[in-house]
Design a protein around this motif. Structure first.
Motif, PDB file in Angstrom:
ATOM      1  N   TRP A 127      -4.742   3.361  -5.138  1.00 28.47           N
ATOM      2  CA  TRP A 127      -3.932   2.581  -4.517  1.00 28.47           C
ATOM      3  C   TRP A 127      -2.419   2.551  -4.623  1.00 28.47           C
ATOM      4  CZ3 TRP A 127      -6.808   1.123  -0.543  1.00 28.47           C
ATOM      5  CH2 TRP A 127      -8.289   0.878  -0.759  1.00 28.47           C
ATOM      6  N   GLN A 128      -2.107   2.830  -5.623  1.00 29.40           N
ATOM      7  CA  GLN A 128      -0.535   3.052  -5.877  1.00 29.40           C
ATOM      8  C   GLN A 128      -0.225   4.208  -5.160  1.00 29.40           C
ATOM      9  OE1 GLN A 128       1.960   1.165  -6.929  1.00 29.40           O
ATOM     10  NE2 GLN A 128       0.671  -0.405  -7.806  1.00 29.40           N
ATOM     11  N   VAL A 181       2.764  -5.093   2.540  1.00 29.46           N
ATOM     12  CA  VAL A 181       2.794  -3.717   2.574  1.00 29.46           C
ATOM     13  C   VAL A 181       3.919  -2.983   3.678  1.00 29.46           C
ATOM     14  CG1 VAL A 181       1.355  -1.493   2.529  1.00 29.46           C
ATOM     15  CG2 VAL A 181       0.540  -3.444   1.368  1.00 29.46           C
ATOM     16  N   VAL A 214       4.775   4.018   0.103  1.00 31.67           N
ATOM     17  CA  VAL A 214       4.455   3.684  -1.275  1.00 31.67           C
ATOM     18  C   VAL A 214       5.508   3.451  -2.344  1.00 31.67           C
ATOM     19  CG1 VAL A 214       2.164   4.828  -1.412  1.00 31.67           C
ATOM     20  CG2 VAL A 214       4.191   6.250  -1.891  1.00 31.67           C
ATOM     21  N   LEU A 222       5.712  -0.268  -3.146  1.00 29.13           N
ATOM     22  CA  LEU A 222       4.442  -1.150  -3.746  1.00 29.13           C
ATOM     23  C   LEU A 222       5.274  -1.386  -5.246  1.00 29.13           C
ATOM     24  CD1 LEU A 222       1.535   1.027  -2.721  1.00 29.13           C
ATOM     25  CD2 LEU A 222       2.263  -0.994  -1.830  1.00 29.13           C
ATOM     26  N   TYR A 260       5.127   1.588  -8.141  1.00 28.95           N
ATOM     27  CA  TYR A 260       4.330   2.732  -7.759  1.00 28.95           C
ATOM     28  C   TYR A 260       4.769   4.066  -8.553  1.00 28.95           C
ATOM     29  CZ  TYR A 260       8.540   5.029  -5.784  1.00 28.95           C
ATOM     30  OH  TYR A 260       9.902   5.776  -5.805  1.00 28.95           O
TER      31      TYR A 260
END
Length: 153
Positions: A53-54, A72, A86, A89, A92
């Motif tokens: 997910w990262q 997001v 990303v 995040l 990340y």
């Protein structure tokens, strides 16, 4: 996964349903690269599918797995679709000179890492669940008591 560079090594662990002694075994194994062998530069423990997910850029995967896209950041890809940024995040993963930078449930930093991020900053990180000073100047940072809390809140 053990990664080797001409002047350092790093370890990546993905933790799936490990509890108690089994989990502690892998943590101790990782620490041995820093405390005994003194060859480790960074080790990191990703809970379950957190690394996926990262690094995931596909908003469709979020929808497929019922994950919220709230918070997001999306960036345009073409005229009809967008990709996840990303870098927006928290924690990340990124690499510089083949060395991991990011954050996850548990991280161990060796002396050679401190040329990139100071030991003092790591020791004084205020949001950690625990900061442990190891032999050979290494530091182990645990962000949450239980790795599953990173996944499920």
């Amino acid at each position: 996964m053990l990664g080797m560079h001409e002047s350092y090594s790093f370890l990546l662990f993905t933790v799936y349903d490990l509890q108690g002694a089994d989990l502690q075994h892998w943590i101790d194994y990782a620490k041995s690269f820093f405390e005994i062998d003194n060859i480790g530069v960074v080790a990191y423990f990703y809970p379950e599918d957190d690394l996926f997910w990262q690094r995931n850029v596909d908003p469709g995967q979020y929808k497929l797995y019922g994950k919220s896209l709230d918070g997001v950041t999306l960036r345009p890809f073409n005229k009809v679709s967008s990709l996840i940024d990303v870098s927006s995040l928290p924690g990340y993963p990124n690499e510089f000179d083949n060395l991991w930078f990011g954050s996850t449930w548990k991280m161990i930093y060796g002396e050679k890492y401190f040329q990139f991020l100071s030991r003092e900053k790591l020791i004084s990180y205020p949001n950690a669940y625990a900061v442990e000073q190891l032999k050979n100047q290494a530091i182990c940072i645990t962000l949450f008591e239980n790795y599953k809390s990173l996944l499920y809140g």
